[in-house]
Structures are given as structure tokens and as C-alpha cells.
Design a protein around this motif. Structure first.
Motif, PDB file in Angstrom:
ATOM      1  N   LYS A 158       0.842  -1.186   0.000  1.00  0.00           N
ATOM      2  CA  LYS A 158       0.000   0.000   0.000  1.00  0.00           C
ATOM      3  C   LYS A 158       0.884   1.246   0.000  1.00  0.00           C
ATOM      4  O   LYS A 158       1.787   1.381   0.822  1.00  0.00           O
ATOM      5  N   THR A 159       0.630   2.146  -0.925  1.00  0.00           N
ATOM      6  CA  THR A 159       1.440   3.352  -1.019  1.00  0.00           C
ATOM      7  C   THR A 159       0.957   4.421  -0.045  1.00  0.00           C
ATOM      8  O   THR A 159      -0.210   4.476   0.325  1.00  0.00           O
ATOM      9  N   THR A 160       1.889   5.247   0.375  1.00  0.00           N
ATOM     10  CA  THR A 160       1.576   6.402   1.220  1.00  0.00           C
ATOM     11  C   THR A 160       0.790   7.413   0.396  1.00  0.00           C
ATOM     12  O   THR A 160       0.990   7.532  -0.818  1.00  0.00           O
ATOM     13  N   SER A 161      -0.103   8.135   1.018  1.00  0.00           N
ATOM     14  CA  SER A 161      -0.943   9.081   0.281  1.00  0.00           C
ATOM     15  C   SER A 161      -0.104  10.177  -0.358  1.00  0.00           C
ATOM     16  O   SER A 161       0.957  10.556   0.139  1.00  0.00           O
ATOM     17  N   TYR A 162      -0.611  10.689  -1.478  1.00  0.00           N
ATOM     18  CA  TYR A 162       0.059  11.793  -2.170  1.00  0.00           C
ATOM     19  C   TYR A 162       0.225  12.984  -1.232  1.00  0.00           C
ATOM     20  O   TYR A 162       1.268  13.644  -1.222  1.00  0.00           O
ATOM     21  N   ARG A 163      -0.803  13.243  -0.442  1.00  0.00           N
ATOM     22  CA  ARG A 163      -0.748  14.397   0.475  1.00  0.00           C
ATOM     23  C   ARG A 163       0.397  14.248   1.465  1.00  0.00           C
ATOM     24  O   ARG A 163       1.149  15.200   1.710  1.00  0.00           O
ATOM     25  N   ASP A 164       0.561  13.061   2.049  1.00  0.00           N
ATOM     26  CA  ASP A 164       1.637  12.859   3.017  1.00  0.00           C
ATOM     27  C   ASP A 164       3.008  12.919   2.356  1.00  0.00           C
ATOM     28  O   ASP A 164       3.953  13.496   2.908  1.00  0.00           O
ATOM     29  N   ILE A 165       3.122  12.314   1.185  1.00  0.00           N
ATOM     30  CA  ILE A 165       4.409  12.307   0.480  1.00  0.00           C
ATOM     31  C   ILE A 165       4.861  13.718   0.143  1.00  0.00           C
ATOM     32  O   ILE A 165       6.057  14.036   0.186  1.00  0.00           O
ATOM     33  N   THR A 166       3.917  14.578  -0.188  1.00  0.00           N
ATOM     34  CA  THR A 166       4.267  15.923  -0.645  1.00  0.00           C
ATOM     35  C   THR A 166       4.237  16.991   0.445  1.00  0.00           C
ATOM     36  O   THR A 166       4.540  18.154   0.178  1.00  0.00           O
ATOM     37  N   SER A 167       3.889  16.613   1.667  1.00  0.00           N
ATOM     38  CA  SER A 167       3.818  17.615   2.741  1.00  0.00           C
ATOM     39  C   SER A 167       4.723  17.295   3.929  1.00  0.00           C
ATOM     40  O   SER A 167       4.856  18.124   4.832  1.00  0.00           O
ATOM     41  N   TYR A 168       5.344  16.106   3.925  1.00  0.00           N
ATOM     42  CA  TYR A 168       6.220  15.712   5.034  1.00  0.00           C
ATOM     43  C   TYR A 168       7.559  15.318   4.428  1.00  0.00           C
ATOM     44  O   TYR A 168       7.745  14.190   3.983  1.00  0.00           O
ATOM     45  N   ASN A 169       8.462  16.290   4.342  1.00  0.00           N
ATOM     46  CA  ASN A 169       9.685  16.107   3.564  1.00  0.00           C
ATOM     47  C   ASN A 169      10.934  16.587   4.292  1.00  0.00           C
ATOM     48  O   ASN A 169      10.877  17.511   5.091  1.00  0.00           O
ATOM     49  N   ASN A 170      12.056  15.958   3.949  1.00  0.00           N
ATOM     50  CA  ASN A 170      13.378  16.503   4.264  1.00  0.00           C
ATOM     51  C   ASN A 170      13.949  17.100   2.989  1.00  0.00           C
ATOM     52  O   ASN A 170      14.215  16.380   2.019  1.00  0.00           O
ATOM     53  N   PHE A 171      14.092  18.412   2.961  1.00  0.00           N
ATOM     54  CA  PHE A 171      14.706  19.101   1.824  1.00  0.00           C
ATOM     55  C   PHE A 171      15.288  20.383   2.411  1.00  0.00           C
ATOM     56  O   PHE A 171      14.681  21.440   2.388  1.00  0.00           O
ATOM     57  N   TYR A 172      16.492  20.249   2.986  1.00  0.00           N
ATOM     58  CA  TYR A 172      17.060  21.303   3.817  1.00  0.00           C
ATOM     59  C   TYR A 172      17.341  22.591   3.056  1.00  0.00           C
ATOM     60  O   TYR A 172      17.494  23.654   3.671  1.00  0.00           O
ATOM     61  N   GLU A 173      17.388  22.520   1.748  1.00  0.00           N
ATOM     62  CA  GLU A 173      17.561  23.754   0.984  1.00  0.00           C
ATOM     63  C   GLU A 173      16.387  24.719   1.173  1.00  0.00           C
ATOM     64  O   GLU A 173      16.516  25.924   0.908  1.00  0.00           O
ATOM     65  N   PHE A 174      15.261  24.189   1.634  1.00  0.00           N
ATOM     66  CA  PHE A 174      14.094  25.029   1.881  1.00  0.00           C
ATOM     67  C   PHE A 174      13.761  25.149   3.360  1.00  0.00           C
ATOM     68  O   PHE A 174      12.733  25.737   3.718  1.00  0.00           O
ATOM     69  N   MET A 218       7.999   5.675   4.374  1.00  0.00           N
ATOM     70  CA  MET A 218       6.893   5.823   3.426  1.00  0.00           C
ATOM     71  C   MET A 218       7.021   4.738   2.367  1.00  0.00           C
ATOM     72  O   MET A 218       8.074   4.117   2.216  1.00  0.00           O
ATOM     73  N   VAL A 219       5.949   4.545   1.606  1.00  0.00           N
ATOM     74  CA  VAL A 219       5.987   3.718   0.399  1.00  0.00           C
ATOM     75  C   VAL A 219       5.575   4.624  -0.750  1.00  0.00           C
ATOM     76  O   VAL A 219       4.439   5.117  -0.787  1.00  0.00           O
ATOM     77  N   VAL A 220       6.504   4.871  -1.681  1.00  0.00           N
ATOM     78  CA  VAL A 220       6.327   5.921  -2.683  1.00  0.00           C
ATOM     79  C   VAL A 220       6.316   5.328  -4.089  1.00  0.00           C
ATOM     80  O   VAL A 220       7.228   4.581  -4.453  1.00  0.00           O
ATOM     81  N   PRO A 221       5.308   5.671  -4.907  1.00  0.00           N
ATOM     82  CA  PRO A 221       5.309   5.256  -6.308  1.00  0.00           C
ATOM     83  C   PRO A 221       6.075   6.258  -7.176  1.00  0.00           C
ATOM     84  O   PRO A 221       5.511   7.211  -7.716  1.00  0.00           O
ATOM     85  N   TRP A 222       7.381   6.046  -7.295  1.00  0.00           N
ATOM     86  CA  TRP A 222       8.228   6.957  -8.056  1.00  0.00           C
ATOM     87  C   TRP A 222       8.038   6.762  -9.561  1.00  0.00           C
ATOM     88  O   TRP A 222       7.684   5.675 -10.026  1.00  0.00           O
ATOM     89  N   VAL A 223       8.359   7.799 -10.319  1.00  0.00           N
ATOM     90  CA  VAL A 223       8.488   7.719 -11.772  1.00  0.00           C
ATOM     91  C   VAL A 223       9.922   8.087 -12.122  1.00  0.00           C
ATOM     92  O   VAL A 223      10.429   9.117 -11.656  1.00  0.00           O
ATOM     93  N   GLY A 224      10.594   7.252 -12.903  1.00  0.00           N
ATOM     94  CA  GLY A 224      11.975   7.566 -13.257  1.00  0.00           C
ATOM     95  C   GLY A 224      12.585   6.528 -14.171  1.00  0.00           C
ATOM     96  O   GLY A 224      11.878   5.742 -14.814  1.00  0.00           O
ATOM     97  N   PHE A 225      13.914   6.535 -14.218  1.00  0.00           N
ATOM     98  CA  PHE A 225      14.638   5.555 -15.034  1.00  0.00           C
ATOM     99  C   PHE A 225      15.896   5.138 -14.288  1.00  0.00           C
ATOM    100  O   PHE A 225      16.420   5.904 -13.460  1.00  0.00           O
ATOM    101  N   PRO A 226      16.402   3.943 -14.535  1.00  0.00           N
ATOM    102  CA  PRO A 226      17.589   3.468 -13.815  1.00  0.00           C
ATOM    103  C   PRO A 226      18.806   4.350 -14.087  1.00  0.00           C
ATOM    104  O   PRO A 226      19.095   4.680 -15.244  1.00  0.00           O
ATOM    105  N   LEU A 227      19.504   4.709 -13.028  1.00  0.00           N
ATOM    106  CA  LEU A 227      20.726   5.500 -13.180  1.00  0.00           C
ATOM    107  C   LEU A 227      21.727   4.798 -14.079  1.00  0.00           C
ATOM    108  O   LEU A 227      22.459   5.449 -14.834  1.00  0.00           O
ATOM    109  N   ARG A 228      21.766   3.479 -14.030  1.00  0.00           N
ATOM    110  CA  ARG A 228      22.763   2.748 -14.826  1.00  0.00           C
ATOM    111  C   ARG A 228      22.585   2.977 -16.324  1.00  0.00           C
ATOM    112  O   ARG A 228      23.553   2.869 -17.088  1.00  0.00           O
TER     113      ARG A 228
END
Length: 322
Positions: free
Chosen positions: A66-82, A141-151
């Protein structure tokens, strides 16, 4: 003496200037090319958070949880630049400019380059991956990311035999990122933020460059427009808003190692047997699922990815190299 020339790859050099400047028109035309079989993928305009990515394939590396809600993923963050508060990124990153954006590839590679974000998206098919995210403060959290493999990007730029590590650097822009300014808002770190992986860690198929979540363009507070996701490591290893990827021979001096090496090691693997100096790492609280008074979850070695990644550290003392 061998002199390497950096090649700048710009969308404005591939399409006409008029089409490049009118991004929506460019996207419509790109979609037409895709229908015609040219191979271009229709994608959201860069920097437009909330826009959907079409035709995402589900990755075989995704968790069935079960994924974490979009609201929680986008409102509870570590991003020290902000800012150092969990709500600071969502409150302060709204006007952060993520277009145009480029990522420089430097160091011990045969094909150094500067890629515009839209070129990275065109050349690397995107997929959705559901990953656990475990932070050193003992929440997850459990997050449904969108991306591509770094490799995939690493193979494209062809590291030389000297490359043993990959160093990542985030944007330095105190005008936009208030946590980078002197004062109490940030964490007192040396900017810009720097992270690193061993090359074999970076090449592991689980290591992801993420550009979205929940099928949409990545919100600013979650590291737009491009961030690192390494699911078996603590969350502070997931550098955000990347502007440079450098291949080097020696282990990079990362931001948190420089700031407090006693508490934050280079490897940062999730290891419930190694306590943080100020709290236990044996358990965690799942955001959005468990209240502060609910029983905590047992922390899994390598965040539950031991079967896939433990071989990377065979023979290493994981208490010494934490």
C-alpha cells in the motif's frame, strides 16, 4: 596532453528555435512524431508539476505494498535547501523554478556532456516503481516513483577505468532556496549539497533517477526536477534537484559526512543493528498509517532489499562502514 571537450546537448539545437520556445507546441509535435513511428515520446512540459506522464510501464522491481498518500508524500519532507522543518519544503518551494534545467556529466567519463532535462526524458524511457523510503529519523513511506535506472545514463556516458565513485551535486541558489542562506532557517550545512555512491551501487538496477511520483511530474518539494532514489539506504542519501553528476576515483566527501561523520556515514545503508547515536534504528513509524501512539514497525536490514543488494557489501564490517 589529452584535452576533453564537453559537449552541450540542447533541445534548441535539435528543433527550431520557435518550437523550442513554445513548449506546448513542441510536445504536440513530438506526440505526432511518436504516432508516425519516429520514436519520440510524448511527455509533460518540463517543470509543470502535477502533469501526468502517459503510458508508464510498471517496473518488475516495484513492491506490492500500500502506497503512502500523495498528500503525506508531498507535505512531510526533508529538503534542507528550503528549511529544516518537515513542512518547510511544501510551504517554501512553490515558486522554485525547474525550467529550463540541465544536468552536467563530468569527470572520468568518455562522453562528458550537459543534458537538458527534456533530452534526458526523451532518451530514457520512464517507468513507475513502488519503493520503500526509510529516513534516519525512524519514519518511513511507500512511494510510487516515476523515473529511469541511473545505470542507463551511466552506460551512455561510458565511465573510464579510473571511475570508482559517482558524486552528485544539487543546485546552489540561495535566492530561491532559503535554507542555503545564513541563519536559523537551514541546517547549517556547507552548500551545495553533495552525495555519492560507489560505482557498483550506482549501477545496481534498483538505483533510480526519479522525475515524478504518483504518475505525475515531481513536485518542487520532493526534489524537482530530478533526484536520486536508492531504496536500501536512508533517505538523506537521496539528493534532490541534481545539477551535476561527476565520476571520480576517490570517495566523495558528502554533505552529511562533512557535517557530522559520527552520525552519518558514507554508505548510509539501512541497518537496524546500528543505532543512531541519539536513537534506535530498530523500528520505524510508517507515515500516514501509524499514529504516534501506534506500535512501530520492525526495521528491515537494507530496508527490506537485502536479497537484492547484500552481495554488494560482502566481507565488509557494516558497523564500521555505516
Amino acid at each position: 596532453m589529452l584535452i576533453k571537450k564537453t559537449v552541450t546537448i540542447s533541445s534548441s539545437e535539435i528543433t527550431s528555435r520557435e518550437v523550442y520556445q513554445q513548449r506546448r507546441r513542441f510536445l504536440r509535435e513530438a506526440g505526432a512524431l511518436a504516432v508516425a513511428g519516429v520514436g519520440t515520446t510524448l511527455l509533460p512540459a518540463p517543470g509543470e508539476a502535477g502533469q501526468k506522464f502517459p503510458n508508464l510501464r510498471k517496473s518488475p522491481y516495484s513492491l506490492d505494498e500500500k502506497t503512502t498518500s500523495y498528500r503525506d508524500i508531498t507535505s512531510y519532507n526533508n529538503f534542507y535547501e528550503f528549511g529544516s522543518g518537515k513542512s518547510d519544503p511544501s510551504e517554501r518551494a512553490g515558486n522554485f523554478r525547474t525550467f529550463p534545467w540541465s544536468v552536467a556529466i563530468e569527470g572520468d567519463v568518455k562522453k562528458p556532456a550537459v543534458y537538458q532535462m527534456e533530452d534526458l526524458l526523451k532518451h530514457h524511457p520512464l517507468e513507475e516503481r513502488v519503493y520503500r523510503l526509510r529516513c534516519v529519523e525512524a519514519w518511513s513511506m511507500v512511494v510510487p516513483w516515476v523515473g529511469f535506472p541511473l545505470r542507463d545514463l551511466i552506460r551512455r556516458v561510458e565511465p573510464t577505468s579510473r571511475a570508482k565513485y559517482v558524486e552528485f551535486t544539487t543546485l546552489l541558489d540561495p535566492a530561491q532556496m532559503p535554507g542555503q542562506r545564513p541563519g536559523l532557517l537551514g541546517a547549517g550545512l556547507d552548500w551545495p549539497y553533495v552525495e555519492g555512491l560507489r560505482l557498483d551501487e550506482a549501477m545496481h538496477p534498483l538505483t533510480l533517477l526519479a522525475v515524478g511520483l504518483y504518475g505525475e511530474v515531481l513536485p518542487n518539494q520532493n526534489g524537482a526536477p530530478i533526484r536520486l532514489v536508492v531504496p536500501w539506504k536512508y533517505g538523506f542519501k537521496s539528493i534532490k534537484s541534481i545539477v551535476k553528476i561527476r565520476f571520480v576515483e576517490k570517495q566523495p566527501l558528502t554533505t552529511w559526512v562533512r557535517a557530522n561523520s559520527r552520525e552519518y556515514g558514507f554508505y548510509s545503508n539501512v541497518n537496524p543493528a546500528v543505532d543512531h547515536p541519539r536513537w534506535s534504528q530498530a523500528s520505524e513509524r510508517r507515515i500516514g498509517e501509524d499514529s504516534l501512539f501506534s506500535p512501530k514497525r520492525k526495521t528491515l536490514p537494507f530496508n527490506g532489499y537485502a536479497d537484492q543488494v547484500a552481495s554488494l557489501y560482502a566481507g565488509m564490517d557494516l558497523k564500521k562502514y555505516f
